[in-house]
Design a protein around this motif. Structure first.
Motif, PDB file in Angstrom:
ATOM      1  N   CYS A 109      39.162   3.260  66.131  1.00  7.78           N
ATOM      2  CA  CYS A 109      40.086   3.191  64.994  1.00  7.78           C
ATOM      3  C   CYS A 109      39.758   4.279  63.977  1.00  7.78           C
ATOM      4  O   CYS A 109      40.666   4.846  63.353  1.00  7.78           O
ATOM      5  CB  CYS A 109      40.074   1.802  64.356  1.00  7.78           C
ATOM      6  SG  CYS A 109      38.668   1.425  63.297  1.00  7.78           S
ATOM      7  N   VAL A 110      38.487   4.611  63.835  1.00  6.75           N
ATOM      8  CA  VAL A 110      38.088   5.646  62.888  1.00  6.75           C
ATOM      9  C   VAL A 110      38.410   7.039  63.428  1.00  6.75           C
ATOM     10  O   VAL A 110      39.030   7.863  62.744  1.00  6.75           O
ATOM     11  CB  VAL A 110      36.588   5.525  62.562  1.00  6.75           C
ATOM     12  CG1 VAL A 110      36.117   6.707  61.725  1.00  6.75           C
ATOM     13  CG2 VAL A 110      36.314   4.219  61.820  1.00  6.75           C
ATOM     14  N   SER A 111      38.031   7.315  64.656  1.00  3.80           N
ATOM     15  CA  SER A 111      38.296   8.640  65.225  1.00  3.80           C
ATOM     16  C   SER A 111      39.790   8.863  65.414  1.00  3.80           C
ATOM     17  O   SER A 111      40.283   9.987  65.238  1.00  3.80           O
ATOM     18  CB  SER A 111      37.558   8.808  66.555  1.00  3.80           C
ATOM     19  OG  SER A 111      38.014   7.871  67.514  1.00  3.80           O
ATOM     20  N   GLY A 112      40.530   7.791  65.755  1.00  6.95           N
ATOM     21  CA  GLY A 112      41.972   7.927  65.905  1.00  6.95           C
ATOM     22  C   GLY A 112      42.661   8.266  64.601  1.00  6.95           C
ATOM     23  O   GLY A 112      43.589   9.087  64.562  1.00  6.95           O
ATOM     24  N   THR A 113      42.214   7.664  63.515  1.00  4.36           N
ATOM     25  CA  THR A 113      42.799   7.948  62.203  1.00  4.36           C
ATOM     26  C   THR A 113      42.534   9.391  61.783  1.00  4.36           C
ATOM     27  O   THR A 113      43.433  10.099  61.320  1.00  4.36           O
ATOM     28  CB  THR A 113      42.222   6.993  61.145  1.00  4.36           C
ATOM     29  OG1 THR A 113      42.486   5.635  61.526  1.00  4.36           O
ATOM     30  CG2 THR A 113      42.856   7.246  59.778  1.00  4.36           C
ATOM     31  N   THR A 114      41.312   9.834  61.951  1.00  5.33           N
ATOM     32  CA  THR A 114      40.967  11.196  61.529  1.00  5.33           C
ATOM     33  C   THR A 114      41.669  12.242  62.385  1.00  5.33           C
ATOM     34  O   THR A 114      42.107  13.282  61.874  1.00  5.33           O
ATOM     35  CB  THR A 114      39.446  11.408  61.563  1.00  5.33           C
ATOM     36  OG1 THR A 114      38.950  11.069  62.858  1.00  5.33           O
ATOM     37  CG2 THR A 114      38.763  10.544  60.537  1.00  5.33           C
ATOM     38  N   VAL A 169      39.130   4.742  56.229  1.00  5.30           N
ATOM     39  CA  VAL A 169      39.159   6.177  56.511  1.00  5.30           C
ATOM     40  C   VAL A 169      40.267   6.857  55.718  1.00  5.30           C
ATOM     41  O   VAL A 169      40.074   7.949  55.155  1.00  5.30           O
ATOM     42  CB  VAL A 169      39.349   6.427  58.020  1.00  5.30           C
ATOM     43  CG1 VAL A 169      39.514   7.921  58.299  1.00  5.30           C
ATOM     44  CG2 VAL A 169      38.152   5.898  58.799  1.00  5.30           C
ATOM     45  N   ALA A 170      41.441   6.217  55.647  1.00  3.10           N
ATOM     46  CA  ALA A 170      42.545   6.793  54.880  1.00  3.10           C
ATOM     47  C   ALA A 170      42.176   6.931  53.407  1.00  3.10           C
ATOM     48  O   ALA A 170      42.496   7.939  52.765  1.00  3.10           O
ATOM     49  CB  ALA A 170      43.799   5.926  55.042  1.00  3.10           C
ATOM     50  N   MET A 175      40.555  10.509  48.975  1.00  2.00           N
ATOM     51  CA  MET A 175      39.618  10.856  47.905  1.00  2.00           C
ATOM     52  C   MET A 175      38.865  12.147  48.195  1.00  2.00           C
ATOM     53  O   MET A 175      38.108  12.638  47.358  1.00  2.00           O
ATOM     54  CB  MET A 175      38.619   9.709  47.709  1.00  2.00           C
ATOM     55  CG  MET A 175      39.249   8.406  47.260  1.00  2.00           C
ATOM     56  SD  MET A 175      38.050   7.032  47.234  1.00  2.00           S
ATOM     57  CE  MET A 175      36.848   7.648  46.051  1.00  2.00           C
ATOM     58  N   GLY A 176      39.047  12.674  49.413  1.00  2.86           N
ATOM     59  CA  GLY A 176      38.349  13.898  49.789  1.00  2.86           C
ATOM     60  C   GLY A 176      36.865  13.713  50.025  1.00  2.86           C
ATOM     61  O   GLY A 176      36.094  14.660  49.850  1.00  2.86           O
ATOM     62  N   VAL A 177      36.469  12.512  50.435  1.00  2.36           N
ATOM     63  CA  VAL A 177      35.037  12.236  50.611  1.00  2.36           C
ATOM     64  C   VAL A 177      34.719  11.779  52.040  1.00  2.36           C
ATOM     65  O   VAL A 177      33.719  11.102  52.266  1.00  2.36           O
ATOM     66  CB  VAL A 177      34.554  11.170  49.602  1.00  2.36           C
ATOM     67  CG1 VAL A 177      34.642  11.699  48.183  1.00  2.36           C
ATOM     68  CG2 VAL A 177      35.336   9.868  49.742  1.00  2.36           C
ATOM     69  N   LEU A 178      35.578  12.138  53.003  1.00  2.00           N
ATOM     70  CA  LEU A 178      35.283  11.753  54.380  1.00  2.00           C
ATOM     71  C   LEU A 178      34.174  12.647  54.927  1.00  2.00           C
ATOM     72  O   LEU A 178      34.336  13.856  55.063  1.00  2.00           O
ATOM     73  CB  LEU A 178      36.522  11.865  55.257  1.00  2.00           C
ATOM     74  CG  LEU A 178      36.328  11.334  56.683  1.00  2.00           C
ATOM     75  CD1 LEU A 178      36.152   9.818  56.672  1.00  2.00           C
ATOM     76  CD2 LEU A 178      37.477  11.731  57.592  1.00  2.00           C
ATOM     77  N   THR A 179      33.052  12.049  55.212  1.00  2.00           N
ATOM     78  CA  THR A 179      31.880  12.729  55.751  1.00  2.00           C
ATOM     79  C   THR A 179      31.345  11.882  56.897  1.00  2.00           C
ATOM     80  O   THR A 179      31.805  10.750  57.115  1.00  2.00           O
ATOM     81  CB  THR A 179      30.788  12.872  54.677  1.00  2.00           C
ATOM     82  OG1 THR A 179      30.327  11.546  54.307  1.00  2.00           O
ATOM     83  CG2 THR A 179      31.323  13.580  53.434  1.00  2.00           C
ATOM     84  N   PRO A 180      30.387  12.403  57.675  1.00  3.69           N
ATOM     85  CA  PRO A 180      29.775  11.541  58.686  1.00  3.69           C
ATOM     86  C   PRO A 180      29.239  10.238  58.101  1.00  3.69           C
ATOM     87  O   PRO A 180      29.310   9.188  58.750  1.00  3.69           O
ATOM     88  CB  PRO A 180      28.655  12.419  59.243  1.00  3.69           C
ATOM     89  CG  PRO A 180      29.174  13.807  59.094  1.00  3.69           C
ATOM     90  CD  PRO A 180      29.922  13.800  57.793  1.00  3.69           C
TER      91      PRO A 180
END
Length: 218
Positions: A109-114, A169-170, A175-180
């Motif tokens: 669900c996380v990798s699909g969203t990104t 994730v969205a 917020m521009g803070v998606l990191t590992p």
């Protein structure tokens, strides 16, 4: 790339692990339905790859990853072969498979969203495709065996944790803070929520003030 949440080698291994577990669950259902070897292989492939295929076709990532990477196609067949010969032993570790399935749900669900966001979709559409990536294969599996998809009767909250993870994730993307690190938070949140739902038998609410005399279907 944005959807590579971890170093490429680790990301690939996690993808294969999720595909293997989803394929195993599909193959086990095929055995319970008395499918032949071809049916077992088909159900394993559909369960493991259906969600990702749907996502890639929607976002225009062609050929889909399932056909561009041989290991993605071979892994479900390997799972089907193991279940075909060893299904009594595999069924005995069903609890472990459920835990691994929860991990696969969280990762996909996380990798699909990104990945959807990387291909130009908005945040809401990306989250929706993230959920579709995680649960789409299970929907196709249930339709093929003539059962009401578990997505529509979310016992033990299967789709809801995926929705929570994709929504996180969205939010991080917005917020521009998606990191590992934040991606890992979304994965862990989804995983833990799914485990708690299995442990305590949580489920999504039924219709408000439902007073029908008709019993809920099993």
């Amino acid at each position: 790339m944005l959807h590579d949440l971890f170093p490429p080698g680790i990301q690939h291994a996690l993808d294969l692990a999720g595909i293997f577990v989803f394929a195993t669950s599909g193959a086990l259902l095929a055995v319970r339905k008395n499918f032949d070897v071809f049916g077992i292989a088909v159900l394993a492939l559909v369960t493991a790859l259906g969600g990702g295929l749907f996502r890639d076709l929607v976002i225009g990532a062609v050929p889909p990853a399932a056909f561009g990477e041989l290991s993605f196609f071979v892994t479900p067949l390997l799972a089907a072969a193991i279940v075909f010969f060893l299904h009594p032993e595999v069924a005995r570790i069903n609890r472990l498979i459920n835990v691994l399935d929860a991990a696969g749900l969280a990762l996909f669900c996380v990798s699909g969203t990104t990945k959807a966001y990387e291909y130009g979709l908005g945040l809401t559409a990306s989250a929706a495709l993230g959920v579709a990536t995680a649960v789409g294969g299970g929907v196709l599996r249930d339709v093929l065996v003539n059962e009401v998809p578990s997505l529509l009767r979310d016992r033990e909250m299967y789709a809801v944790p995926a929705l929570v993870g994709a929504a996180l994730v969205a939010v991080f993307l917005g917020m521009g803070v998606l990191t590992p690190l934040t991606s890992g938070i979304a994965v862990v949140t989804t995983f833990v929520l799914r485990l708690l739902a299995m442990r305590y038998h949580w489920r999504a609410p039924l219709a408000w003030n439902r007073r029908s005399s008709v019993a809920e279907e099993p």
